[in-house]
Design an enzyme around this catalytic site. Structure first.
Site, PDB file in Angstrom:
ATOM      1  N   SER A   1       0.821  -1.206   0.000  1.00 32.05           N
ATOM      2  CA  SER A   1       0.000   0.000   0.000  1.00 32.05           C
ATOM      3  C   SER A   1       0.862   1.266   0.000  1.00 32.05           C
ATOM      4  O   SER A   1       1.714   1.413  -0.865  1.00 32.05           O
ATOM      5  CB  SER A   1      -0.927  -0.063   1.212  1.00 32.05           C
ATOM      6  OG  SER A   1      -2.068   0.689   0.957  1.00 32.05           O
TER       7      SER A   1
ATOM      8  N   HIS B   1      -7.602  -5.677  -0.358  1.00 30.62           N
ATOM      9  CA  HIS B   1      -6.370  -4.927  -0.121  1.00 30.62           C
ATOM     10  C   HIS B   1      -5.667  -5.507   1.109  1.00 30.62           C
ATOM     11  O   HIS B   1      -6.118  -5.320   2.239  1.00 30.62           O
ATOM     12  CB  HIS B   1      -6.793  -3.475   0.146  1.00 30.62           C
ATOM     13  CG  HIS B   1      -5.687  -2.499   0.269  1.00 30.62           C
ATOM     14  ND1 HIS B   1      -4.908  -2.127  -0.798  1.00 30.62           N
ATOM     15  CD2 HIS B   1      -5.222  -1.787   1.336  1.00 30.62           C
ATOM     16  CE1 HIS B   1      -4.019  -1.231  -0.398  1.00 30.62           C
ATOM     17  NE2 HIS B   1      -4.182  -1.016   0.900  1.00 30.62           N
TER      18      HIS B   1
END
Ligand code: GTR
Length: 418
Positions: A255, A398
């Site tokens: 990320s 994610h």
């Protein structure tokens, strides 16, 4: 001849995708500008021309996006503060280090946690990655020290009054399958990202910025740049770790730390390769696609990640003199890996794939294979790229999973033998 008003209206409508307003541009399906076009537009057609162009490209990304790196490196002093030669049931040696980064009287202390496989012939390659919640979260070992630096409050991880606590010990093992890495013959080194620079907007003052003294970078270096600069110094510290091959350290990040891993790899050519996991906007995803998180939105929510000059590209992505495939291409001819997740639309998996493809000519120029001719996976849980550019699309959200790590390890294995 002027088109009759009705015809003109039909023609304009045909240009607009269903569900989009006329102001919203169609998503780019190709990476622009061409990676083999120099800063002034001159074609780059040889390895020498690429080498000559590379410093100017780094400068461009520094000036327009991440902020110029400090002019001088910091002093690094690494002290081993803990050791267990029989960690992971005897499979690894765990060491913990206090790494002091300093310039003059200013000093920043970073805690580095390292696992090195005990069964090894010669030096072993390693993965270096920052973690979000503290070293004690990556594995349940009791001796792993809890960060004492600022951390964003988070009840789930027992963070209160901006201080980490015991209760999160081992809570992030799913993202850090250290036993798997060690069993495949790799070392793992990690540090809490907030030790390097706290993740909030304070006008570039605390963390690594505070150590920079009167360096001109102090006022302009975004936090991603500070994390990347810090990673490069942690690589120095890894030179002291027994059994670890400092010349084969892959920089990994998820990320915002995936964006950081790419920039760290781009700015420190000593990194063996870089892995960007679900890095999205400002990382591997093409900004011009404006899919998911945009250049505008990311800077509204995280103004401190980038240098302030990057704000001029909010809603003006086409004015960017580069796109994120340029960031990826800065790894060439070293390998690079881009990982996406199918449920992570915010990070634009397709945009991440297209950037990896768009960067590929930089490897082809060196006679190496990238993702030339590859098409976006029709189904998730597919890994692509037998050459120097790896890509995968995992199913799910994610995150970082053991499936992701197994692919990174396969990729590392392929490059380990070369
Ligand atoms: C999100 C942000 C992304 C990504 C992510 C993360 O909120 O919009 O750019 O970096 O955070 O780092 O977890």
């Amino acid at each position: 001849m002027r088109a009759p008003p009705l015809l003109l209206c039909v023609a304009l409508t045909a240009l607009v995708e269903p569900g989009r307003t006329q102001q919203e541009p169609a998503e780019a399906e190709r990476a622009e500008p061409d990676i083999l076009s120099g800063i002034e537009g001159t074609p780059i057609s040889s390895v020498d021309a690429w080498r000559a162009h590379r410093p100017a490209l780094v400068k461009l990304l520094e000036n327009e996006m991440f902020g110029p790196m400090p002019t001088e490196r910091l002093q690094v002093a690494a002290t081993e503060v803990e050791r267990d030669p029989a960690a992971l049931g005897g499979a690894a040696t765990r060491t913990q280090w206090v790494v002091e980064l300093s310039r003059g009287k200013e000093l920043l202390s970073v805690e580095l946690l390292v696992y090195v496989p005990n069964e090894r012939e010669g030096l072993v390659p390693a993965f270096l990655g920052l973690n979000f919640k503290g070293n004690h979260t990556v594995w349940p070992d009791e001796e792993i020290r809890v960060p004492r630096t600022w951390m964003a409050n988070d009840a789930k991880f027992g963070v209160k009054d901006n201080r980490a606590s015991e209760s999160a010990r081992g809570q992030r093992t799913a993202r850090w399958p250290i036993d798997l890495l060690v069993s495949r013959g790799y070392a793992l080194a990690t540090a809490y990202y907030g030790d390097l620079d706290p993740d909030f907007d304070d006008g570039f003052r605390n963390g690594l910025h505070a150590v920079l003294g009167d360096d001109p970078a102090r006022d302009t270096l975004g936090t991603i740049g500070a994390w990347a600069f810090g990673l490069s110094h942690l690589l120095d510290a890894l030179g002291k770790v027994d059994g670890l091959d400092q010349e084969r350290v892959a920089v990994f990040g998820h990320s915002r730390l995936g964006k950081t891993a790419l920039w760290a790899g781009a700015t420190d050519p000593r990194f063996w390769f870089a892995i960007s996991n679900n890095s999205g906007c400002g990382g591997a995803a093409l900004s011009r696609r404006r899919h998911g998180e945009t250049v505008k939105r990311i800077q509204e929510v995280f103004p401190h990640w980038f240098t302030t000059r990057f704000r001029r590209y909010a809603d003006h992505e086409d004015d960017l003199p580069f796109d994120q495939h340029h960031l990826i291409a800065l790894m060439a001819p070293r390998p690079v890996y881009v990982a996406s997740a199918s449920g992570d639309d915010w990070a634009d998996p397709r945009g991440e794939f297209l950037a990896a493809v768009g960067a590929t000519p930089a490897w082809e120029l060196h006679g190496l294979r990238g993702l030339g001719g590859a098409t976006f996976p029709e189904a998730p849980d597919t890994a692509l790229g037998e050459g120097s550019v790896g890509y995968h699309l995992r199913s799910g959200k994610h995150d970082v999973t053991a499936w992701d790590w197994a692919r990174f390890l396969d990729f590392a294995d392929r490059h380990r033998e070369r």
